[in-house]
Scaffold this motif. Structure first.
Motif, mmCIF file in Angstrom:
data_model
loop_
_atom_site.group_PDB
_atom_site.id
_atom_site.type_symbol
_atom_site.label_atom_id
_atom_site.label_comp_id
_atom_site.label_asym_id
_atom_site.label_seq_id
_atom_site.Cartn_x
_atom_site.Cartn_y
_atom_site.Cartn_z
ATOM 1 N N GLY A 1 0.824 -1.210 0.000
ATOM 2 C CA GLY A 1 0.000 0.000 0.000
ATOM 3 C C GLY A 1 0.854 1.255 0.000
ATOM 4 O O GLY A 1 0.565 2.218 -0.724
ATOM 5 N N ALA A 2 1.906 1.259 0.803
ATOM 6 C CA ALA A 2 2.810 2.417 0.854
ATOM 7 C C ALA A 2 3.506 2.612 -0.492
ATOM 8 O O ALA A 2 3.628 3.749 -0.974
ATOM 9 C CB ALA A 2 3.831 2.240 1.966
ATOM 10 N N CYS A 3 3.941 1.523 -1.111
ATOM 11 C CA CYS A 3 4.575 1.630 -2.429
ATOM 12 C C CYS A 3 3.579 2.140 -3.470
ATOM 13 O O CYS A 3 3.920 2.968 -4.316
ATOM 14 C CB CYS A 3 5.147 0.284 -2.861
ATOM 15 S SG CYS A 3 6.630 -0.183 -1.954
ATOM 16 N N CYS A 4 2.352 1.672 -3.393
ATOM 17 C CA CYS A 4 1.313 2.116 -4.330
ATOM 18 C C CYS A 4 1.048 3.614 -4.170
ATOM 19 O O CYS A 4 0.940 4.340 -5.161
ATOM 20 C CB CYS A 4 0.035 1.306 -4.095
ATOM 21 S SG CYS A 4 -1.288 1.713 -5.234
ATOM 22 N N ILE A 5 0.971 4.077 -2.941
ATOM 23 C CA ILE A 5 0.759 5.505 -2.690
ATOM 24 C C ILE A 5 1.947 6.320 -3.208
ATOM 25 O O ILE A 5 1.772 7.387 -3.802
ATOM 26 C CB ILE A 5 0.514 5.760 -1.192
ATOM 27 C CG1 ILE A 5 -0.850 5.199 -0.793
ATOM 28 C CG2 ILE A 5 0.618 7.243 -0.851
ATOM 29 C CD1 ILE A 5 -1.093 5.148 0.697
ATOM 30 N N GLY A 6 3.156 5.811 -3.006
ATOM 31 C CA GLY A 6 4.349 6.497 -3.509
ATOM 32 C C GLY A 6 4.346 6.609 -5.022
ATOM 33 O O GLY A 6 4.630 7.670 -5.579
ATOM 34 N N TRP A 7 4.030 5.512 -5.713
ATOM 35 C CA TRP A 7 3.989 5.544 -7.171
ATOM 36 C C TRP A 7 2.855 6.433 -7.670
ATOM 37 O O TRP A 7 2.999 7.113 -8.700
ATOM 38 C CB TRP A 7 3.860 4.143 -7.750
ATOM 39 C CG TRP A 7 5.166 3.418 -7.749
ATOM 40 C CD1 TRP A 7 5.502 2.314 -7.031
ATOM 41 C CD2 TRP A 7 6.345 3.772 -8.487
ATOM 42 N NE1 TRP A 7 6.809 1.958 -7.283
ATOM 43 C CE2 TRP A 7 7.342 2.829 -8.169
ATOM 44 C CE3 TRP A 7 6.648 4.791 -9.385
ATOM 45 C CZ2 TRP A 7 8.617 2.885 -8.718
ATOM 46 C CZ3 TRP A 7 7.924 4.838 -9.927
ATOM 47 C CH2 TRP A 7 8.891 3.889 -9.594
ATOM 48 N N ALA A 8 1.728 6.451 -6.969
ATOM 49 C CA ALA A 8 0.619 7.330 -7.349
ATOM 50 C C ALA A 8 1.048 8.792 -7.240
ATOM 51 O O ALA A 8 0.721 9.613 -8.100
ATOM 52 C CB ALA A 8 -0.607 7.054 -6.481
ATOM 53 N N TYR A 9 1.790 9.121 -6.191
ATOM 54 C CA TYR A 9 2.302 10.486 -6.014
ATOM 55 C C TYR A 9 3.247 10.848 -7.165
ATOM 56 O O TYR A 9 3.188 11.955 -7.704
ATOM 57 C CB TYR A 9 3.019 10.602 -4.676
ATOM 58 C CG TYR A 9 3.580 11.979 -4.392
ATOM 59 C CD1 TYR A 9 2.784 12.957 -3.816
ATOM 60 C CD2 TYR A 9 4.897 12.297 -4.690
ATOM 61 C CE1 TYR A 9 3.282 14.220 -3.545
ATOM 62 C CE2 TYR A 9 5.412 13.556 -4.434
ATOM 63 C CZ TYR A 9 4.595 14.508 -3.858
ATOM 64 O OH TYR A 9 5.097 15.755 -3.602
ATOM 65 N N VAL A 10 4.116 9.914 -7.532
ATOM 66 C CA VAL A 10 5.048 10.162 -8.633
ATOM 67 C C VAL A 10 4.274 10.476 -9.914
ATOM 68 O O VAL A 10 4.594 11.421 -10.633
ATOM 69 C CB VAL A 10 6.000 8.954 -8.826
ATOM 70 C CG1 VAL A 10 6.762 9.052 -10.134
ATOM 71 C CG2 VAL A 10 6.961 8.856 -7.652
ATOM 72 N N LEU A 11 3.237 9.694 -10.195
ATOM 73 C CA LEU A 11 2.425 9.957 -11.383
ATOM 74 C C LEU A 11 1.644 11.262 -11.253
ATOM 75 O O LEU A 11 1.549 12.038 -12.202
ATOM 76 C CB LEU A 11 1.462 8.800 -11.630
ATOM 77 C CG LEU A 11 2.091 7.513 -12.151
ATOM 78 C CD1 LEU A 11 1.056 6.395 -12.203
ATOM 79 C CD2 LEU A 11 2.709 7.727 -13.513
ATOM 80 N N PHE A 12 1.081 11.510 -10.078
ATOM 81 C CA PHE A 12 0.268 12.698 -9.822
ATOM 82 C C PHE A 12 1.071 13.978 -10.033
ATOM 83 O O PHE A 12 0.560 14.971 -10.538
ATOM 84 C CB PHE A 12 -0.274 12.631 -8.390
ATOM 85 C CG PHE A 12 -1.104 13.811 -7.975
ATOM 86 C CD1 PHE A 12 -2.395 13.968 -8.430
ATOM 87 C CD2 PHE A 12 -0.586 14.759 -7.108
ATOM 88 C CE1 PHE A 12 -3.170 15.051 -8.038
ATOM 89 C CE2 PHE A 12 -1.347 15.842 -6.701
ATOM 90 C CZ PHE A 12 -2.645 15.990 -7.168
ATOM 91 N N VAL A 13 2.325 13.962 -9.656
ATOM 92 C CA VAL A 13 3.193 15.135 -9.814
ATOM 93 C C VAL A 13 3.913 15.112 -11.163
ATOM 94 O O VAL A 13 4.038 16.138 -11.826
ATOM 95 C CB VAL A 13 4.221 15.214 -8.660
ATOM 96 C CG1 VAL A 13 5.244 16.292 -8.907
ATOM 97 C CG2 VAL A 13 3.511 15.448 -7.347
ATOM 98 N N GLY A 14 4.361 13.958 -11.579
ATOM 99 C CA GLY A 14 5.191 13.860 -12.777
ATOM 100 C C GLY A 14 4.484 14.143 -14.080
ATOM 101 O O GLY A 14 5.007 14.884 -14.922
ATOM 102 N N ILE A 15 3.304 13.575 -14.261
ATOM 103 C CA ILE A 15 2.620 13.735 -15.546
ATOM 104 C C ILE A 15 2.224 15.187 -15.813
ATOM 105 O O ILE A 15 2.543 15.721 -16.878
ATOM 106 C CB ILE A 15 1.428 12.770 -15.654
ATOM 107 C CG1 ILE A 15 1.960 11.337 -15.773
ATOM 108 C CG2 ILE A 15 0.531 13.108 -16.833
ATOM 109 C CD1 ILE A 15 0.899 10.261 -15.739
ATOM 110 N N PRO A 16 1.549 15.884 -14.879
ATOM 111 C CA PRO A 16 1.221 17.292 -15.167
ATOM 112 C C PRO A 16 2.460 18.171 -15.338
ATOM 113 O O PRO A 16 2.466 19.076 -16.179
ATOM 114 C CB PRO A 16 0.414 17.737 -13.949
ATOM 115 C CG PRO A 16 -0.060 16.502 -13.297
ATOM 116 C CD PRO A 16 0.941 15.453 -13.624
#
Length: 105
Positions: free
Chosen positions: A21-36
Motif C-alpha cells: 500500500g505504501a509503495c502504491c501511494i508512492g507511485w501514485a504520487y510520482v504519477l500525480f506530480v510527474g505527468i502534469p
C-alpha cells in the motif's frame, strides 16, 4: 460437519499489505506530480518538440506539486519520493530471502 474456518490475516500478511500500500501511494504520487509537470514543461517550451521533450524529462525529476499546479512548496519533490519508492524495492530481495513471499530463486 465442522464450520469452515474463516481466514485471518497474520502479521506477515498485514506487513505485506502495508508495504504494498505504501509503495502504491508512492507511485501514485510520482504519477500525480510527474505527468502534469511533464506536459506543462512541454507546453511552455518554445523549442522544437524533441528539445522540449528532453528539457521536460530532466525538469520533471525536480518537480513538486506546486510546479505541477497543485499544493504548495512544503510537500516533497518527485525526486525525494521516487528515491524512497525505488529504494523500497530492495526490500523485495529481503522478503524473498526471509521467505515472506514465494520466489523462484
Amino acid at each position: 460437519m465442522a464450520a469452515p474456518k474463516s481466514p485471518s490475516l497474520g502479521m506477515k500478511d498485514l506487513y505485506l499489505i502495508l508495504y504494498n500500500g505504501a509503495c502504491c501511494i508512492g507511485w501514485a504520487y510520482v504519477l500525480f506530480v510527474g505527468i502534469p509537470s511533464f506536459f506543462s514543461a512541454v507546453a511552455s517550451s518554445d523549442a522544437s518538440l524533441i528539445d522540449a521533450l528532453k528539457a521536460a524529462g530532466s525538469s520533471v525529476y525536480f518537480a513538486t506539486p506546486a510546479t505541477a499546479g497543485f499544493g504548495d512548496e512544503v510537500t516533497p519533490s518527485l525526486a525525494t519520493v521516487l528515491f524512497y519508492v525505488q529504494s523500497a524495492a530492495l526490500l523485495e530481495i529481503v522478503h524473498a530471502a526471509l521467505g515472506l513471499v514465494r520466489s523462484p530463486v
